[in-house]
Scaffold this active site. Structure first.
Site, mmCIF file in Angstrom:
data_model
loop_
_atom_site.group_PDB
_atom_site.id
_atom_site.type_symbol
_atom_site.label_atom_id
_atom_site.label_comp_id
_atom_site.label_asym_id
_atom_site.label_seq_id
_atom_site.Cartn_x
_atom_site.Cartn_y
_atom_site.Cartn_z
ATOM 1 N N ALA A 83 9.342 -8.091 -2.586
ATOM 2 C CA ALA A 83 9.806 -6.936 -3.360
ATOM 3 C C ALA A 83 8.644 -6.029 -3.751
ATOM 4 C CB ALA A 83 10.535 -7.418 -4.618
ATOM 5 N N LYS A 160 -0.029 -0.356 -3.008
ATOM 6 C CA LYS A 160 -0.168 -1.556 -2.184
ATOM 7 C C LYS A 160 -1.591 -2.104 -2.227
ATOM 8 C CE LYS A 160 2.766 -3.134 -0.273
ATOM 9 N NZ LYS A 160 3.860 -4.044 -0.687
#
Length: 342
Positions: A83, A160
């Site tokens: 997720a 990220k």
């Protein structure tokens, strides 16, 4: 077989991970932000060919809050933390992505450590590897890290990179016996199981629909979502994966025009609206002033995108599908779902 937690089971990668785990005989539980998504996930799994979902359980948990994570991780041997926020458009405030990605990752790692989980496999990204670098001709590999400081990066890329850095720092400082491995995919395509798919699939959808009459000159690596899921399972079980990063890329980087050429050649009438020529970079930059979507494209113009997936092949025996097969599978699934019309 082990008990595995997959975070974000309603997502593109998460659903394919669940499919492969169930097929391998594992007991699986997954988190969704709301249990109202349970039927959506089950429908995706059945569309993906699941013989039975009897071994699947659901937990409600959100990356932005602590509630639910301890219960979800309790009794699990491994966790696939898939997720992560992935918007269709760039948010005005980059922290809308960075904070839930970083803090959510830390929540999952703490819950896993406290529950006695053996290993977490984190779905990171090429975004944590190949951005912020000066011009180069050497393919990116797992030793490379995106340079966040002093560079202008899109919020998703920063989220990220910062989330993965935070994960490795956590393991080093307070992870205890918890092991970590990361999977860093390039652009993920492949069979879509439902209408809730990633922004990368939107590129193929736009090409088929004729919404991109001229292709911007952008190149990127591809990987099939089924092979990304397979790499997660290998990283979950193989002792050689402990403490390692794995780039997931199928082959040489491809351009949007090359994807369009495959669509026209393999889809027949359904691919006829795909573009036949490229847009000069100066046109793309000019359009960015008046077309909001083009602003997301400009940072990728002329960017070197070659990367190596040799490590995953060598250490884990990973064998991904070729680029053309990935592109065709994506398009055919969109047509089968009726998301795009021939």
């Amino acid at each position: 077989m082990s008990e595995v937690l997959v975070t974000g089971g309603s997502g593109f990668i998460g659903a394919h991970c669940i499919l492969q785990l169930l097929a391998a005989g594992h007991r699986v539980r997954t988190t969704v932000r709301s249990l109202a998504r349970r039927d959506d996930v089950l429908a995706m799994l059945m569309r993906g060919g699941a013989v039975s979902t009897a071994g699947l359980g659901f937990h409600a948990a959100d990356l932005s809050a602590d509630a639910g994570w301890a219960e979800a991780a309790k009794g699990c041997d491994t966790v696939l933390h898939v997720a992560s926020p992935l918007p269709l458009h760039v948010p005005r405030d980059e922290n809308e992505l960075i904070v839930p990605a970083r803090e959510g990752t830390l929540r999952v790692l703490r819950a896993a450590r406290d529950a006695g989980v053996r290993r977490v496999v984190l779905t990171s990204s090429f975004a944590a590897v190949g951005y912020g670098h000066e011009a180069r001709q050497r393919p990116f590999d797992e030793t490379d890290w995106t340079k966040v400081e002093g560079t202008k990066l899109q919020p998703y890329v920063k989220s990220k990179a910062m989330a993965e850095r935070a994960a490795w720092d956590f393991i080093a400082r307070e992870g205890g016996k918890l092991e970590l491995a990361t999977v860093n995919p390039t652009v993920v395509l492949g069979p879509v199981l439902g209408a809730d798919f990633s922004s990368s699939v939107e590129v193929v959808k736009a090409l088929i629909n004729g919404k991109a009459p001229v292709a911007p000159k952008i190149r990127f690596g591809l990987v099939d979502v089924r092979d990304v899921a397979d790499l997660h399972l290998r990283a979950m079980t193989d002792p050689a994966a402990k403490g390692e990063r794995f780039l997931a890329i199928a082959g040489p980087a491809v351009s949007i025009l090359e994807i369009a050429n495959v669509l026209r050649a393999r889809l027949g009438a359904a691919g006829r609206r795909a573009p036949r020529r490229e847009m000069p970079d100066w046109v793309a930059r000019g359009l960015a002033y008046v077309v909001p979507q083009m602003r997301e494209v400009v940072p990728f113009l002329g960017r070197y995108a070659e990367a190596s997936g040799d490590k995953a092949r060598r250490l884990l025996g990973w064998n991904p599908r070729p680029n053309e097969e990935i592109i065709v599978a994506t398009a055919e699934s969109l047509l089968a779902l009726g998301v795009v019309k021939p």
